[in-house]
Design a protein around this motif. Structure first.
Motif, short mmCIF file in Angstrom:
data_model
loop_
_atom_site.label_atom_id
_atom_site.label_comp_id
_atom_site.label_asym_id
_atom_site.label_seq_id
_atom_site.Cartn_x
_atom_site.Cartn_y
_atom_site.Cartn_z
N CYS A 172 18.81 -30.65 0.14
CA CYS A 172 18.95 -32.02 -0.33
C CYS A 172 20.25 -32.60 0.23
O CYS A 172 20.99 -31.93 0.95
N ARG A 174 22.94 -33.32 -1.34
CA ARG A 174 24.10 -32.64 -1.91
C ARG A 174 24.37 -31.29 -1.23
O ARG A 174 25.50 -30.82 -1.23
N CYS A 175 23.34 -30.68 -0.67
CA CYS A 175 23.54 -29.43 0.07
C CYS A 175 24.49 -29.65 1.25
O CYS A 175 25.23 -28.75 1.63
N CYS A 246 23.23 -24.98 -5.02
CA CYS A 246 23.03 -26.43 -5.19
C CYS A 246 22.02 -26.72 -6.31
O CYS A 246 21.17 -25.88 -6.60
N CYS A 248 19.50 -28.49 -6.21
CA CYS A 248 18.10 -28.55 -5.75
C CYS A 248 17.43 -27.18 -5.80
O CYS A 248 16.20 -27.08 -5.78
ZN LIG Z 1 20.71 -29.29 -2.48
#
Ligand SMILES: [Zn+2]
Length: 251
Positions: A172, A174-175, A246, A248
């Motif tokens: 994602c 944020r990763c 993360c 996700c």
């Molecule tokens: Zn992520």
């Protein structure tokens, strides 16, 4: 539902593609895409998705059209200055293709409303066409939480980037970017500028990813960040991996 004669004509160039066909066109007409931001990226994304016959398009934007937007936000015209962007966008889409139902949300997105808006019509795909980091993290986290696929994009000056998140299939946003940077780090187009064609190119790629996702065809930009450098006219695909720590990975 079957396609009417005028629809067979309108979408004929889609339908003759083996990757689309009549079934694919019906899928698009039954699809719902939410576009967050009706600006530089959202303009081409919304217009190409409308032209392709996406049945329901949601537009979120709190702003009104400003004269300085028209250099790149091609869904709006001179007569729209001062008008809410979602209203102007809806009018353009309705003129382009009456098959499309446009749902408008003239509001700022926040943690208080983003999941409700995505759930409002149970959108199939979300397009992040925003211009600031807090909104990008908000969209990412809401889509991860709701297990919704979405297209991320960012632009500045003569550069752009985009990736596609599909739950369980790759990283994602944020990763890659971990946490929101300080507020002042947001790409400030009023300060740094952007060539109008940059969001045109990247927003069009976002629409392409949405259509491919909805049809289930081709390879998406999942696990890949596509970076566009207009000055050297280079497209690079950077491999990115999901981080095991993360958010996700837990949905
Ligand atoms: Zn992520």
């Amino acid at each position: 539902m079957i396609l009417a004669n005028d629809q067979l004509e309108r979408y004929s160039r889609n339908i003759i593609l083996k990757e689309v066909g009549t079934d694919g066109q019906m899928k698009l007409l039954n699809s719902k895409v939410l576009i967050v931001g009706t600006g530089g990226l959202g303009s081409p994304a919304a217009m190409y998705l409308a032209a392709a016959g996406i049945g329901t398009i949601g537009l979120i934007d709190p702003d009104v059209v400003d004269l300085s937007n028209l250099q790149r936000q091609i869904i709006h015209s001179n007569n729209d200055v001062g008008k809410p962007k979602v209203k102007s966008g809806k009018e353009t889409i309705n003129n382009l293709n009456p098959d499309v139902e446009v749902v408008t949300y003239q509001e700022w997105i926040s943690s208080a409303n983003i999941t409700d808006i995505i759930k409002d019509r149970d959108y199939d795909f979300v397009i992040d066409s925003t211009d600031n980091f807090p909104a990008k993290f908000l969209i990412n986290d809401a889509c991860v939480l709701l297990r919704k696929s979405f297209s991320h994009a960012g632009i500045s000056q003569l550069y752009g980037q985009t990736m596609t998140y599909v739950p369980g299939k790759g990283p994602c946003y944020r990763c890659i970017f971990l946490d929101p940077p300080p507020a002042k780090a947001s790409p400030d187009l009023t300060e740094k500028g952007v060539l109008g064609v940059i969001p045109g190119v990247i927003g069009t790629i976002q629409a392409t990813e949405a259509i491919k996702y909805l049809l289930g065809i081709g390879k998406l930009l999942t696990g890949k960040l596509l970076v566009f450098d207009a000055l050297d006219m280079e497209f690079r695909k950077v491999d990115i991996a999901a981080r095991t720590d993360c958010i996700c990975e837990n949905y």
